[in-house]
Design a protein around this motif. Structure first.
Motif, PDB file in Angstrom:
ATOM      1  N   VAL A  74      82.467  59.062  30.040  1.00 42.74           N
ATOM      2  CA  VAL A  74      81.906  60.363  30.404  1.00 42.74           C
ATOM      3  C   VAL A  74      80.558  60.539  29.725  1.00 42.74           C
ATOM      4  CG1 VAL A  74      82.210  62.866  30.332  1.00 42.74           C
ATOM      5  CG2 VAL A  74      84.192  61.377  30.693  1.00 42.74           C
ATOM      6  N   VAL A  75      79.541  60.858  30.506  1.00 44.24           N
ATOM      7  CA  VAL A  75      78.208  61.154  30.007  1.00 44.24           C
ATOM      8  C   VAL A  75      77.980  62.650  30.125  1.00 44.24           C
ATOM      9  CG1 VAL A  75      75.735  60.733  30.278  1.00 44.24           C
ATOM     10  CG2 VAL A  75      77.368  58.902  30.747  1.00 44.24           C
ATOM     11  N   GLY A  76      77.468  63.253  29.042  1.00 44.31           N
ATOM     12  CA  GLY A  76      77.214  64.688  29.054  1.00 44.31           C
ATOM     13  C   GLY A  76      75.787  65.007  28.659  1.00 44.31           C
ATOM     14  N   ARG A  77      75.246  66.076  29.233  1.00 36.37           N
ATOM     15  CA  ARG A  77      73.928  66.579  28.832  1.00 36.37           C
ATOM     16  C   ARG A  77      74.133  67.928  28.151  1.00 36.37           C
ATOM     17  NH1 ARG A  77      68.627  65.876  29.563  1.00 36.37           N
ATOM     18  NH2 ARG A  77      68.932  64.076  30.938  1.00 36.37           N
ATOM     19  N   LEU A  78      73.773  67.993  26.873  1.00 35.27           N
ATOM     20  CA  LEU A  78      73.951  69.214  26.102  1.00 35.27           C
ATOM     21  C   LEU A  78      73.035  70.316  26.617  1.00 35.27           C
ATOM     22  CD1 LEU A  78      74.093  67.584  22.565  1.00 35.27           C
ATOM     23  CD2 LEU A  78      75.929  68.971  23.561  1.00 35.27           C
ATOM     24  N   LYS A  79      73.530  71.526  26.547  1.00 34.11           N
ATOM     25  CA  LYS A  79      72.692  72.668  26.880  1.00 34.11           C
ATOM     26  C   LYS A  79      71.622  72.847  25.800  1.00 34.11           C
ATOM     27  CE  LYS A  79      76.210  75.327  29.399  1.00 34.11           C
ATOM     28  NZ  LYS A  79      77.001  76.581  29.424  1.00 34.11           N
ATOM     29  N   PRO A  80      70.483  73.434  26.137  1.00 33.07           N
ATOM     30  CA  PRO A  80      69.465  73.689  25.115  1.00 33.07           C
ATOM     31  C   PRO A  80      70.041  74.519  23.965  1.00 33.07           C
ATOM     32  CG  PRO A  80      68.553  74.043  27.298  1.00 33.07           C
ATOM     33  CD  PRO A  80      70.024  73.832  27.487  1.00 33.07           C
ATOM     34  N   GLY A  81      69.818  74.045  22.752  1.00 32.89           N
ATOM     35  CA  GLY A  81      70.306  74.748  21.577  1.00 32.89           C
ATOM     36  C   GLY A  81      71.682  74.327  21.115  1.00 32.89           C
ATOM     37  N   ALA A  82      72.435  73.612  21.963  1.00 37.39           N
ATOM     38  CA  ALA A  82      73.767  73.167  21.573  1.00 37.39           C
ATOM     39  C   ALA A  82      73.666  71.832  20.844  1.00 37.39           C
ATOM     40  CB  ALA A  82      74.661  73.028  22.799  1.00 37.39           C
ATOM     41  N   SER A  83      74.488  71.645  19.813  1.00 34.02           N
ATOM     42  CA  SER A  83      74.499  70.405  19.049  1.00 34.02           C
ATOM     43  C   SER A  83      75.644  69.523  19.520  1.00 34.02           C
ATOM     44  CB  SER A  83      74.650  70.693  17.553  1.00 34.02           C
ATOM     45  OG  SER A  83      75.930  71.219  17.276  1.00 34.02           O
ATOM     46  N   ALA A  84      75.566  68.246  19.172  1.00 29.13           N
ATOM     47  CA  ALA A  84      76.625  67.303  19.551  1.00 29.13           C
ATOM     48  C   ALA A  84      77.948  67.688  18.896  1.00 29.13           C
ATOM     49  CB  ALA A  84      76.222  65.890  19.160  1.00 29.13           C
ATOM     50  N   ALA A  85      77.896  68.134  17.639  1.00 25.88           N
ATOM     51  CA  ALA A  85      79.118  68.541  16.941  1.00 25.88           C
ATOM     52  C   ALA A  85      79.766  69.735  17.634  1.00 25.88           C
ATOM     53  CB  ALA A  85      78.807  68.871  15.485  1.00 25.88           C
ATOM     54  N   GLN A  86      78.947  70.703  18.064  1.00 26.83           N
ATOM     55  CA  GLN A  86      79.489  71.856  18.780  1.00 26.83           C
ATOM     56  C   GLN A  86      80.123  71.421  20.101  1.00 26.83           C
ATOM     57  OE1 GLN A  86      75.958  74.246  19.109  1.00 26.83           O
ATOM     58  NE2 GLN A  86      76.308  75.326  17.167  1.00 26.83           N
ATOM     59  N   LYS A  98      85.304  71.793  33.954  1.00 30.53           N
ATOM     60  CA  LYS A  98      85.514  73.173  34.368  1.00 30.53           C
ATOM     61  C   LYS A  98      85.407  74.161  33.209  1.00 30.53           C
ATOM     62  CE  LYS A  98      89.481  72.514  36.422  1.00 30.53           C
ATOM     63  NZ  LYS A  98      90.739  72.769  37.154  1.00 30.53           N
ATOM     64  N   GLN A  99      85.873  73.770  32.014  1.00 27.69           N
ATOM     65  CA  GLN A  99      86.056  74.751  30.951  1.00 27.69           C
ATOM     66  C   GLN A  99      85.000  74.720  29.845  1.00 27.69           C
ATOM     67  OE1 GLN A  99      90.090  74.969  29.392  1.00 27.69           O
ATOM     68  NE2 GLN A  99      90.901  73.930  31.210  1.00 27.69           N
ATOM     69  N   ASN A 100      84.222  73.631  29.722  1.00 27.54           N
ATOM     70  CA  ASN A 100      83.343  73.529  28.550  1.00 27.54           C
ATOM     71  C   ASN A 100      82.198  74.531  28.624  1.00 27.54           C
ATOM     72  OD1 ASN A 100      80.428  72.108  28.514  1.00 27.54           O
ATOM     73  ND2 ASN A 100      81.541  71.466  30.376  1.00 27.54           N
ATOM     74  N   GLN A 101      81.667  74.896  27.427  1.00 30.38           N
ATOM     75  CA  GLN A 101      80.577  75.846  27.313  1.00 30.38           C
ATOM     76  C   GLN A 101      79.317  75.229  26.694  1.00 30.38           C
ATOM     77  OE1 GLN A 101      80.957  79.006  28.501  1.00 30.38           O
ATOM     78  NE2 GLN A 101      83.010  78.339  29.149  1.00 30.38           N
ATOM     79  N   SER A 102      79.369  73.938  26.363  1.00 32.48           N
ATOM     80  CA  SER A 102      78.285  73.318  25.593  1.00 32.48           C
ATOM     81  C   SER A 102      77.426  72.360  26.399  1.00 32.48           C
ATOM     82  CB  SER A 102      78.861  72.563  24.387  1.00 32.48           C
ATOM     83  OG  SER A 102      79.615  73.430  23.571  1.00 32.48           O
ATOM     84  N   PHE A 103      77.910  71.897  27.537  1.00 35.13           N
ATOM     85  CA  PHE A 103      77.196  70.888  28.320  1.00 35.13           C
ATOM     86  C   PHE A 103      76.752  71.474  29.649  1.00 35.13           C
ATOM     87  CE2 PHE A 103      79.885  68.568  25.407  1.00 35.13           C
ATOM     88  CZ  PHE A 103      79.069  67.541  24.954  1.00 35.13           C
ATOM     89  N   SER A 104      75.514  71.225  29.992  1.00 39.16           N
ATOM     90  CA  SER A 104      75.014  71.691  31.284  1.00 39.16           C
ATOM     91  C   SER A 104      75.556  70.848  32.427  1.00 39.16           C
ATOM     92  CB  SER A 104      73.485  71.672  31.294  1.00 39.16           C
ATOM     93  OG  SER A 104      72.996  70.355  31.035  1.00 39.16           O
ATOM     94  N   SER A 105      75.916  69.604  32.137  1.00 32.84           N
ATOM     95  CA  SER A 105      76.523  68.755  33.163  1.00 32.84           C
ATOM     96  C   SER A 105      77.308  67.640  32.503  1.00 32.84           C
ATOM     97  CB  SER A 105      75.465  68.163  34.101  1.00 32.84           C
ATOM     98  OG  SER A 105      74.567  67.340  33.373  1.00 32.84           O
ATOM     99  N   LEU A 106      78.376  67.222  33.169  1.00 33.42           N
ATOM    100  CA  LEU A 106      79.181  66.068  32.768  1.00 33.42           C
ATOM    101  C   LEU A 106      79.311  65.150  33.974  1.00 33.42           C
ATOM    102  CD1 LEU A 106      82.153  67.712  30.783  1.00 33.42           C
ATOM    103  CD2 LEU A 106      80.111  66.654  29.840  1.00 33.42           C
ATOM    104  N   ALA A 107      79.347  63.836  33.717  1.00 30.67           N
ATOM    105  CA  ALA A 107      79.452  62.875  34.815  1.00 30.67           C
ATOM    106  C   ALA A 107      80.278  61.683  34.374  1.00 30.67           C
ATOM    107  CB  ALA A 107      78.071  62.428  35.276  1.00 30.67           C
ATOM    108  N   LEU A 108      80.884  61.017  35.355  1.00 29.65           N
ATOM    109  CA  LEU A 108      81.738  59.855  35.110  1.00 29.65           C
ATOM    110  C   LEU A 108      81.018  58.562  35.441  1.00 29.65           C
ATOM    111  CD1 LEU A 108      85.190  60.895  36.666  1.00 29.65           C
ATOM    112  CD2 LEU A 108      84.675  60.592  34.241  1.00 29.65           C
ATOM    113  N   VAL A 109      81.408  57.490  34.739  1.00 30.74           N
ATOM    114  CA  VAL A 109      80.937  56.149  35.077  1.00 30.74           C
ATOM    115  C   VAL A 109      82.009  55.158  34.640  1.00 30.74           C
ATOM    116  CG1 VAL A 109      79.681  55.867  32.906  1.00 30.74           C
ATOM    117  CG2 VAL A 109      79.031  54.510  34.899  1.00 30.74           C
ATOM    118  N   ARG A 110      82.139  54.091  35.388  1.00 29.22           N
ATOM    119  CA  ARG A 110      83.152  53.082  35.078  1.00 29.22           C
ATOM    120  C   ARG A 110      82.648  51.716  35.529  1.00 29.22           C
ATOM    121  NH1 ARG A 110      87.312  50.303  37.610  1.00 29.22           N
ATOM    122  NH2 ARG A 110      89.230  50.023  36.380  1.00 29.22           N
ATOM    123  N   GLY A 111      82.586  50.764  34.602  1.00 25.25           N
ATOM    124  CA  GLY A 111      82.189  49.413  34.960  1.00 25.25           C
ATOM    125  C   GLY A 111      83.242  48.717  35.789  1.00 25.25           C
ATOM    126  N   SER A 112      82.805  47.850  36.691  1.00 22.33           N
ATOM    127  CA  SER A 112      83.743  47.167  37.577  1.00 22.33           C
ATOM    128  C   SER A 112      83.130  45.848  38.035  1.00 22.33           C
ATOM    129  CB  SER A 112      84.067  48.061  38.780  1.00 22.33           C
ATOM    130  OG  SER A 112      85.018  47.453  39.622  1.00 22.33           O
TER     131      SER A 112
END
Length: 872
Positions: free
Chosen positions: A288-300, A152-166
């Motif tokens: 959690v898997v995230g896709r960074l927005k264009p221009g955003a770095s992993a550190a940011q 809800k709050q992040n400004q750096s990722f265009s999308s976040l998603a969950l995954v869990r092995g089972s």
């Protein structure tokens, strides 16, 4: 390109030269010279015809190509005359190139090739870390509540998603047996985040990923083909997963196996997981898997998420298990895990092996050039330029390298087929194959090997060294000294590289031996493990679960020959299960933000005796206490030492709120290791009779061939529940072998490379000694004729041959001091500078070197002086 224009030009040139010579000869005869003398005078006046031919061809266009063609033909004919030399050189080069190409293919497929997702460089795996201010940055799984706030709050990722092995049970239909499958649960937007679409059907929708939705499932391509015959009609039909009907809505592409190679089906995480887990900020079980927005770095991105985590942490100061920071790393790095360093180590080992092979071939070419030194000297005296002779050496080396490269490519293909067949568990194994990039890499390796080996041989026969051969008498002992020194130098480098590989292999082998013999804190012989889990849909109450395990254990223990049987959540060596927070009732309350945690397992009262885990103090569980009355706990020695220092824990009480009442400590047992090679962690065992646990491992001990009980136990389970699958039927030794497969694989491969390099070094040493003995035949004959004893001659030859080996050993030991430190993270309970390994390698290498030198030295000491003195 057609070669007939060149042949026509050559014929015209020959006619022109013949005509000019005839005219010159006629002029000489007209001057009064006899016919015989006129011919020689014409040649002296005209000059060297061969040189004139070369100079004439030099002004023709494409002459260089024709010259190369002739030199290639000459090199091929030369190699055909010495098939033994050619075959040995091709085999040596093929082994070196093949090993290098095979490891490069693996490294490229696993580590270097981009993930098959849309714009994979913007994909990152996200983690939590930092329970306390002084914690080291780590990669911990994420709590569902924290993920929701990140999203809800992040400004750096265009999308976040969950995954869990089972793991789930797939019910048998149409006569098929039930099956336990590796699966994964993920949020509805994971495939969109990755940029992947099902091959058939559709993806999860947001409506599918909710507790109230109808259950839906995606199948892997392999499961669809194997279990359902590749029938598209399975779409929109139901299958039973963990005894619940799920509608198949899609089939994933054949290459898709995220997040693990063994994953075979996928379900929506918010539909399958309890709401308590998905909303908690302190139950950390999700990736959690995230896709960074264009221009955003992993550190940011990590800093952005850390700000959110700190706000959540500060709002839950009373909860000690809320992390305060976030971290990230590329998704590729997460998937490959700890395999990166071993693969690069093995690639480095193959580079050493390739260099050793090149040195061996260079040594062979130097010896070959020495044997042809008179021929090369005569050709030089007749006008052959040194550049031309060097080109012939390089082309000869290129032919050998090309043939070796072709052989190496075949060997690499076979090795990769073998690897992908036996290591299906390896991450990204589907990406390992030979393609255009690998072919180009092979060509580059061939050219480099040809240049390296050919230039060494070419410079060994350069300049004055060639013409000097014309002045060598048959009894000269100094003519080959320079070449012998060069070959000794090459051999020294070869031995040094071999020592580095041998020490690396020795360290890994010793580490693996220590790992396999590590004390697990329990019995490991004559023990069989079998995994099973009760689906909540068929066993919803604690009483049903407790009764099932009671009946199962009674049936197994009644089998003839079974010494003991028990049930536990995870057996030693099977990995971590889960750690939970707790408090000790008799201890003062902890400061705000502080908490205690330990691994939490469920076991039946006879588990400790069955597995040989010693009871150090107190007693085991009371058989009469079941369900809500089963309020006891047994702790491990590490738990007692860490949380009850200087006091007797028996009789104290532990409050572990999740699924458990306050429990009394009734006993202390010895430590066991959850992971092979890891230190024992604090453990608390709760009684299986409480009916809380649904998944675990059945352990059976028998001294009468414990493997034979797998089928009878499966029959007992089938009689109790015909739709309940059993999986992972392994003895404890097989279990340890499975969990140490990477270490075994690394040690085996490096040992193979080191053994091969040792063999090549021995062959090289034998060749150098034979060459030196041949060069010094006259000298040795003179020494023996003058009274030198055979033992003295043999000792001198041995010392001469052992010199490069000893020097190479010293160089290799020095290089290994640094190389072994780089392997520190791969070693278990041994030091990188292990003196026993270094001493053993030195002894083995000296013994092999002495054996390789002995035969040529013995032959030299048995020379017939008269025969040696007659040699020309």
């Amino acid at each position: 390109m057609r070669w007939w224009p060149f042949r026509k030009r050559d014929a015209d040139l020959e006619r022109e030269l013949g005509s000019d010579l005839e005219l010159e000869e006629e002029e000489q005869r007209e001057g009064g010279i006899s016919a015989d003398e006129a011919r020689y005078a014409a040649l002296r006046a005209f000059g060297n015809p061969a040189l004139v031919r070369e100079q004439t061809r030099a002004v023709w266009s494409w002459n260089w190509l024709e010259s190369i063609r002739r030199d290639l033909g000459f090199s091929l004919r030369t190699l055909r005359r010495t098939p033994g030399f050619a075959l040995i050189a091709i085999l040596v080069m093929g082994l070196g190139i093949g090993a290098n190409v095979a490891l490069f293919t693996v490294v490229r497929g696993v580590l270097l090739k981009p993930l098959p997702f849309e714009d994979p460089n913007r994909l990152a795996m996200l983690y939590e870390w930092g329970l306390h201010g002084n914690d080291v940055k780590g990669y911990n799984t994420v709590a569902g509540g924290m993920y929701a706030e990140w999203k809800k709050q992040n400004q750096s990722f265009s999308s976040l998603a969950l995954v869990r092995g089972s793991r789930v049970g797939l019910s048998g239909t149409g006569g098929q047996l039930p099956e336990k499958l590796d699966s994964a649960e993920f949020s509805w937007d994971l495939l969109r985040t990755l940029g992947v679409q099902p091959a058939l059907g559709r993806d999860f929708s947001q409506a599918d990923d909710s507790p109230a939705a109808n259950a839906t499932v995606l199948l892997s391509w392999g499961l669809w083909k194997r279990r359902f015959g590749g029938d598209p009609a399975i779409l929109n039909h139901t299958i039973d997963v963990d005894a619940q009907p799920y509608t198949v809505i899609g089939i994933m592409p054949a290459w898709f196996n995220f997040p693990a190679p063994s994953t075979q089906l996928w379900t929506p995480v918010y539909h399958d997981r309890p709401e308590e887990q998905m909303t908690s900020v302190s139950i950390h079980t999700l990736d959690v898997v995230g896709r960074l927005k264009p221009g955003a770095s992993a550190a940011q991105g990590a800093e952005d998420l850390s700000l959110i985590s700190r706000r959540i942490h500060d709002a839950h100061l009373s909860d000690p298990f809320v992390f305060r920071n976030a971290s990230s790393r590329p998704l590729l790095d997460h998937l490959v895990g700890d395999i990166k360093k071993p693969l690069y180590m093995l690639l480095g080992a193959t580079c050493c092996l390739l260099l050793i092979a090149c040195l061996n071939v260079a040594n062979l070419l130097v010896a070959r050039a020495a044997a042809r030194r008179k021929e090369l000297a005569i050709r030089t005296a007749l006008g052959g330029g040194w550049p031309r002779l060097m080109r012939e050496r390089l082309l000869e080396s290129l032919l050998l390298s090309a043939a070796g490269g072709a052989l190496g490519l075949l060997l690499a293909f076979a090795a990769i087929q073998w690897l992908t067949r036996i290591r299906q568990d390896m991450t990204r194994v589907e990406s390992i194959h030979i393609d255009g990039v690998v072919a180009a890499f092979t060509v580059g390796i061939i050219v480099l090997c040809a240049l390296f080996s050919g230039l060494i041989a070419a410079f060994s026969t350069s300049g004055k060294r060639i013409l000097g051969a014309l002045h060598e008498a048959s009894r000269s002992v100094s003519g080959g000294s320079a070449r012998a020194a060069l070959r000794k130098g090459l051999l020294t480098v070869e031995v040094g590289l071999t020592v580095v590989l041998l020490i690396g292999a020795g360290l890994l082998l010793k580490s693996y031996q220590r790992l396999r013999s590590a004390d697990m804190g329990c019995r490991t012989q004559d023990v069989l493990t079998m995994h099973l889990g009760l689906p909540d849909a068929r066993y919803p109450t604690a009483a049903q679960r407790a009764n099932f395990f009671d009946t199962l254990l009674a049936g197994v223990r009644a089998l003839p020959g079974v010494d003991a049987a028990a049930f536990v959540t995870v057996a030693p060596g099977q990995g971590y299960w889960a750690d939970w927070g707790f408090t000790i009732v008799e201890h003062p309350p902890l400061p705000q933000g502080s908490g205690l945690s330990a691994l939490k397992l469920w076991a039946d009262p006879k588990y400790f005796a069955a597995m040989g885990v010693p009871l150090l103090r107190g007693r085991t569980f009371d058989f009469g206490k079941r369900l809500d009355a089963a309020n006891e706990v047994i702790i491990s020695q590490s738990f007692a030492d860490q949380y009850f220092p200087g006091e007797n824990p028996v009789g104290k009480h532990i409050n572990a709120p999740l699924r458990c009442h306050i429990a009394e400590v009734v006993g202390i047992v010895g430590d066991t290791r959850s992971e092979i090679g890891e230190k024992p962690l604090p453990l608390m065992y709760f009684p299986l009779g409480a009916g809380v646990e649904t998944v675990g491992t059945l352990v059976i001990r028998s001294s009468h061939g414990v493997e034979q009980y797998a089928l009878p136990v499966e029959r007992i389970v089938a009689q109790m529940d015909s739709d309940l699958p059993i999986s992972d039927v392994l003895t404890m030794n097989q279990l340890f072998g499975k969990h140490t497969l990477d270490q075994s694989f690394n040690a085996t491969l490096l040992t193979a490379f080191a053994t091969l390099s040792l063999l090549l070094a021995a062959v090289g040493l034998f060749g150098v000694m034979s060459y030196i003995a041949g060069q010094r035949t006259t000298e040795i004959g003179i020494r023996i004729a003058l009274g030198a004893k055979h033992q003295h001659v043999m000792r001198k030859m041995l010392m001469d041959g052992m010199g490069p080996a000893v020097l190479g050993l010293a160089v290799g030991l020095a290089a290994s001091l640094e190389a072994s430190r780089l392997m520190r993270d791969l070693l278990y309970e041994i030091k990188p500078l292990d003196p026993a390994v270094f001493a053993a390698v030195a002894a083995v290498l000296l013994a092999v070197a002495a054996f390789a030198c002995f035969v040529p030295a013995w032959r030299a000491s048995r020379l017939d002086p008269m025969q040696a003195l007659r040699t020309e």
